[in-house]
Motif scaffolding. Structure first.
Motif, PDB file in Angstrom:
ATOM      1  N   MET A  42      -2.842  -7.264 -16.671  1.00  0.00           N
ATOM      2  CA  MET A  42      -2.426  -8.339 -16.430  1.00  0.00           C
ATOM      3  C   MET A  42      -2.776  -9.314 -17.246  1.00  0.00           C
ATOM      4  SD  MET A  42       0.466  -8.680 -14.375  1.00  0.00           S
ATOM      5  CE  MET A  42       0.530  -7.444 -13.444  1.00  0.00           C
ATOM      6  N   ARG A  46      -1.059 -11.660 -19.953  1.00  0.00           N
ATOM      7  CA  ARG A  46      -0.492 -12.977 -19.893  1.00  0.00           C
ATOM      8  C   ARG A  46      -1.188 -14.039 -20.638  1.00  0.00           C
ATOM      9  NH1 ARG A  46       2.833 -13.524 -15.058  1.00  0.00           N
ATOM     10  NH2 ARG A  46       3.080 -11.191 -14.827  1.00  0.00           N
ATOM     11  N   GLU A  49       0.360 -10.025  -0.439  1.00  0.00           N
ATOM     12  CA  GLU A  49       1.070  -8.530  -0.220  1.00  0.00           C
ATOM     13  C   GLU A  49       0.234  -7.480  -0.886  1.00  0.00           C
ATOM     14  OE1 GLU A  49       4.961  -8.229  -2.994  1.00  0.00           O
ATOM     15  OE2 GLU A  49       4.560 -10.538  -2.849  1.00  0.00           O
ATOM     16  N   PHE A  50      -0.465  -7.782  -1.942  1.00  0.00           N
ATOM     17  CA  PHE A  50      -1.205  -6.735  -2.666  1.00  0.00           C
ATOM     18  C   PHE A  50      -2.665  -6.357  -1.972  1.00  0.00           C
ATOM     19  CE2 PHE A  50      -4.392  -5.411  -5.915  1.00  0.00           C
ATOM     20  CZ  PHE A  50      -3.808  -4.483  -6.324  1.00  0.00           C
ATOM     21  N   TRP A  56      -1.231 -14.906 -10.667  1.00  0.00           N
ATOM     22  CA  TRP A  56      -0.624 -13.830 -10.366  1.00  0.00           C
ATOM     23  C   TRP A  56      -1.104 -13.542  -8.794  1.00  0.00           C
ATOM     24  CZ3 TRP A  56      -2.091  -9.185  -7.880  1.00  0.00           C
ATOM     25  CH2 TRP A  56      -1.242  -8.013  -8.267  1.00  0.00           C
ATOM     26  N   ARG A  94       0.815 -15.516  -6.596  1.00  0.00           N
ATOM     27  CA  ARG A  94       2.380 -14.937  -6.063  1.00  0.00           C
ATOM     28  C   ARG A  94       2.002 -13.709  -5.177  1.00  0.00           C
ATOM     29  NH1 ARG A  94       5.655 -12.671  -4.596  1.00  0.00           N
ATOM     30  NH2 ARG A  94       7.645 -12.033  -5.369  1.00  0.00           N
ATOM     31  N   TYR A  95       1.354 -12.831  -5.870  1.00  0.00           N
ATOM     32  CA  TYR A  95       1.359 -11.201  -5.304  1.00  0.00           C
ATOM     33  C   TYR A  95       0.087 -10.916  -4.296  1.00  0.00           C
ATOM     34  CZ  TYR A  95       5.084 -10.508  -8.701  1.00  0.00           C
ATOM     35  OH  TYR A  95       6.540 -10.542  -9.407  1.00  0.00           O
ATOM     36  N   TYR A 153      -7.460 -10.156 -10.823  1.00  0.00           N
ATOM     37  CA  TYR A 153      -6.330 -10.447 -11.427  1.00  0.00           C
ATOM     38  C   TYR A 153      -6.168 -12.013 -11.672  1.00  0.00           C
ATOM     39  CZ  TYR A 153      -3.912  -6.010 -10.415  1.00  0.00           C
ATOM     40  OH  TYR A 153      -3.521  -4.696 -10.523  1.00  0.00           O
TER      41      TYR A 153
END
Lengths: 138, 95
Positions: A48, A52, A23-24, A16, A19-20, A12
């Motif tokens: 993604m 972007r 939790e991913f 991204w 930020r994620y 990714y």
């Protein structure tokens, strides 16, 4: 398989993942990931990255591709030489009839531009060295 | 209704949830398992549009909540789907 899926998660975009990403990874730990998830994560990372891409990046990529194509084309296309000249001919003891003079001039032109004459000139002045190694002069 | 974004909104309409809880909930009510890439693709889009927002979580499992705008969007989508279902059912009924 889980390790492969987690590796795919690194594909990714970095902003991204900032930020994620945490939790991913937690979701990948909780979910019982199989081969379907590997494909799903790979597809997600690709989408993604595509979504972007901004206008400046697209323009820069096309410009770079254009420069590369032009460079490759310049390297692989054979060199061509074009030259022009004006010749002034004076015939000693020229016949009085203009038609005879013109005929002599055309004969000279044919002789100068004949294959034999041009081949001799190319060999004497060593023109087209690369092309001559690949193609015969005849 | 298989649009991942709508499924996420429908899941969060019940209350805040983190990624894995959404995945399980969606599988329960829609019979569909969203892959991690699909789920987080939808979460990313929904958060960018302001239809969901992250709420403070204690650990890495970040819970999300549907926003007022997200609820409005979900209601509109449900109304459209309801209209489609009613029309299709009426047309399928024998004359």
């Amino acid at each position: 398989m889980k390790r492969l899926v987690r590796w795919a998660g690194r594909l990714y975009p970095s902003e991204w993942r900032e930020r994620y990403g945490a939790e991913f990874e937690a979701l990948l730990e909780d979910a019982n990931s199989g081969s379907g998830d590997l494909w799903d994560v790979l597809k997600g990372a690709l989408l993604m990255r595509i979504t972007r891409i901004n206008f400046v990046s697209i323009t820069a990529a096309f410009a770079l591709a254009g420069v590369l194509c032009a460079g490759v084309w310049t390297l692989v296309s054979p060199a061509r030489f074009v030259s022009t000249t004006v010749m002034r001919a004076a015939i000693a003891n020229a016949p009085s009839e203009p038609e005879t003079s013109m005929r002599l001039l055309l004969q000279s032109e044919q002789e100068v531009l004949s294959r034999r004459s041009l081949s001799e000139f190319i060999q004497r002045t060593a023109l087209y060295p690369e092309e001559r190694t690949k193609l015969p002069l005849d | 209704m298989s649009d991942p974004a709508l499924l996420v909104l429908a899941s969060l309409a019940e209350g805040e949830k983190h990624g894995y809880a959404m995945m399980e909930d969606i599988q329960r009510f829609a019979g569909l398992r969203l892959g991690p890439g699909t789920l987080y693709g939808a979460i990313t889009r929904l958060e960018e549009r302001g239809w969901i927002r992250a709420v403070g979580g204690d650990d890495r499992r970040q819970p999300y909540r549907i926003t007022a705008e997200g609820k409005r969007h979900l209601e509109q989508e449900i109304a459209t789907l309801d209209q489609i279902v009613k029309t299709a059912s009426r047309r399928l009924r024998p004359v």
